[in-house]
Design an enzyme around this catalytic site. Sequence first.
Site, mmCIF file in Angstrom:
data_model
loop_
_atom_site.group_PDB
_atom_site.id
_atom_site.type_symbol
_atom_site.label_atom_id
_atom_site.label_comp_id
_atom_site.label_asym_id
_atom_site.label_seq_id
_atom_site.Cartn_x
_atom_site.Cartn_y
_atom_site.Cartn_z
ATOM 1 N N TYR A 143 -93.124 11.663 10.392
ATOM 2 C CA TYR A 143 -92.954 12.473 11.597
ATOM 3 C C TYR A 143 -93.180 11.667 12.879
ATOM 4 O O TYR A 143 -93.354 12.242 13.947
ATOM 5 C CB TYR A 143 -93.964 13.634 11.610
ATOM 6 C CG TYR A 143 -93.638 14.800 10.699
ATOM 7 C CD1 TYR A 143 -93.292 14.619 9.379
ATOM 8 C CD2 TYR A 143 -93.711 16.105 11.185
ATOM 9 C CE1 TYR A 143 -93.039 15.693 8.544
ATOM 10 C CE2 TYR A 143 -93.459 17.193 10.362
ATOM 11 C CZ TYR A 143 -93.126 16.974 9.045
ATOM 12 O OH TYR A 143 -92.885 18.047 8.217
ATOM 13 N N LYS A 182 -96.083 7.115 -2.669
ATOM 14 C CA LYS A 182 -94.756 6.934 -3.268
ATOM 15 C C LYS A 182 -94.421 5.449 -3.146
ATOM 16 O O LYS A 182 -93.311 5.073 -2.760
ATOM 17 C CB LYS A 182 -93.726 7.829 -2.545
ATOM 18 C CG LYS A 182 -92.356 7.908 -3.214
ATOM 19 C CD LYS A 182 -92.357 8.516 -4.610
ATOM 20 C CE LYS A 182 -91.026 8.266 -5.300
ATOM 21 N NZ LYS A 182 -91.049 8.637 -6.741
ATOM 22 N N ASP A 227 -94.009 12.870 -6.431
ATOM 23 C CA ASP A 227 -93.195 13.676 -7.356
ATOM 24 C C ASP A 227 -94.054 14.169 -8.525
ATOM 25 O O ASP A 227 -94.028 15.350 -8.879
ATOM 26 C CB ASP A 227 -91.956 12.889 -7.845
ATOM 27 C CG ASP A 227 -92.262 11.449 -8.243
ATOM 28 O OD1 ASP A 227 -93.394 10.980 -7.998
ATOM 29 O OD2 ASP A 227 -91.369 10.784 -8.810
ATOM 30 N N ASP A 278 -97.134 18.017 4.190
ATOM 31 C CA ASP A 278 -96.436 19.240 4.599
ATOM 32 C C ASP A 278 -95.888 19.958 3.366
ATOM 33 O O ASP A 278 -96.099 21.165 3.175
ATOM 34 C CB ASP A 278 -95.294 18.856 5.550
ATOM 35 C CG ASP A 278 -94.446 20.043 5.937
ATOM 36 O OD1 ASP A 278 -95.019 21.094 6.269
ATOM 37 O OD2 ASP A 278 -93.202 19.923 5.903
ATOM 38 N N ASP A 329 -97.408 23.599 1.313
ATOM 39 C CA ASP A 329 -96.661 24.834 1.039
ATOM 40 C C ASP A 329 -96.755 25.186 -0.441
ATOM 41 O O ASP A 329 -96.911 26.356 -0.810
ATOM 42 C CB ASP A 329 -95.184 24.682 1.435
ATOM 43 C CG ASP A 329 -94.911 25.134 2.867
ATOM 44 O OD1 ASP A 329 -95.840 25.044 3.705
ATOM 45 O OD2 ASP A 329 -93.771 25.568 3.161
#
Length: 362
Positions: A136, A188, A221, A245, A249
């Site tokens: 971001y 990652k 993942d 983020d 959720d």
Amino acid sequence: MNGYSIAVVPGDNIGPEVIAAGCRVLERLQDLGLCRFAFEHFPWGAGHYLRTGRAAPEDLVARLRPFDAIYFGAHGDPARVPDRVGSRELMHPLRQGLDLYVNLRPARLLPGVPSPLRDPGDIDFVVVRENTEGEYAGAGGRVHRGGPDEIAVQTTVVTRRGAERAMRFAFELARRRGGKRHVHCVTKSNALAHVMELWDETFALVAADYPDIRTGKSHVDAMSMYLIERPAAFDVIVASNLMGDILSDEAAAITGSVGLAGSANLNPARSGPSMFEPIHGSAPDIAGRGLANPLGAIRAAALMLDWLGERGAARLVDGAIDATLAAGHPRTRDLGGDAGTGAMTAAVLDRLDAPHATAPHR
Ligand code: IPM
Ligand code: MG
């Protein structure tokens, strides 16, 4: 009685509905003589953009800096304004400009709230999302717009300092929570070698300073699977901006509803105000109908009270939310009921008036 100046930025769609509910809760604390609040409202977001051409004035950071805290609803009205406008002109300037480098997102499965998981166990973890850089950072652009040679570049920025301070916060939090004393690093680095290798190396350096805290590490993942398969194993999870983020959720979904989740955008150095918001979005589909679940916004208000040092008031609000959920009614539609925002808010207010009726907060 301590007093606090609160900048209220309700935003768009259900943002003003849930923030009004949260302000009623704060006003009730004031009536009960616990603390005082001076609210100032800033009507920024899609409406402001349509009126002025900007989602917020350019000096928004300077205008909000003097406040003790910011209470934020949700932004976005995709039918009228491109989504990126509110992020670029309102949300990211506040998160970056006020150096709100930790986005704290607690995930707890509460009594009375069903999880969509068959065997969830005792879910109680916190996502520490790096909140000022990463995916971001805002570095990039588009050239040759509309043509066949058009290019878009969006650069992920990880700095050693930025990663380190978020990770240190995560380790300190694991110590303070005093539970599983575990910090799990989301990465990652098998694909994003440059940025996520720096992220992993920084994690190892920080972890060495906390020998009393156990650590783990997963690629994002796999992590998205583990949160489904064994969510109760986690304590503190530290992740980059976008990965945090997404996982937060998912965390909200497995603990019952995104409508229940509050979050804190923190400036741990306390060089300015921190910002508190529900993690749900502006939900245009249910806006204006009094259907939104206000508990995420009310939980965010409790996080704000806690950060301001009003621990007793924070526990009172948390207890009122937990007891309302444990009672099983009223329930908003996201929880399978048919109650509206008003009934849910009233149930919490009732329990503030009669705190002996609230369940103990863990
Ligand atoms: C959040 C939201 C925002 C984000 C959006 C609205 C830009 O999803 O706070 O989690 O991605 O940070
Ligand atoms: Mg989000």
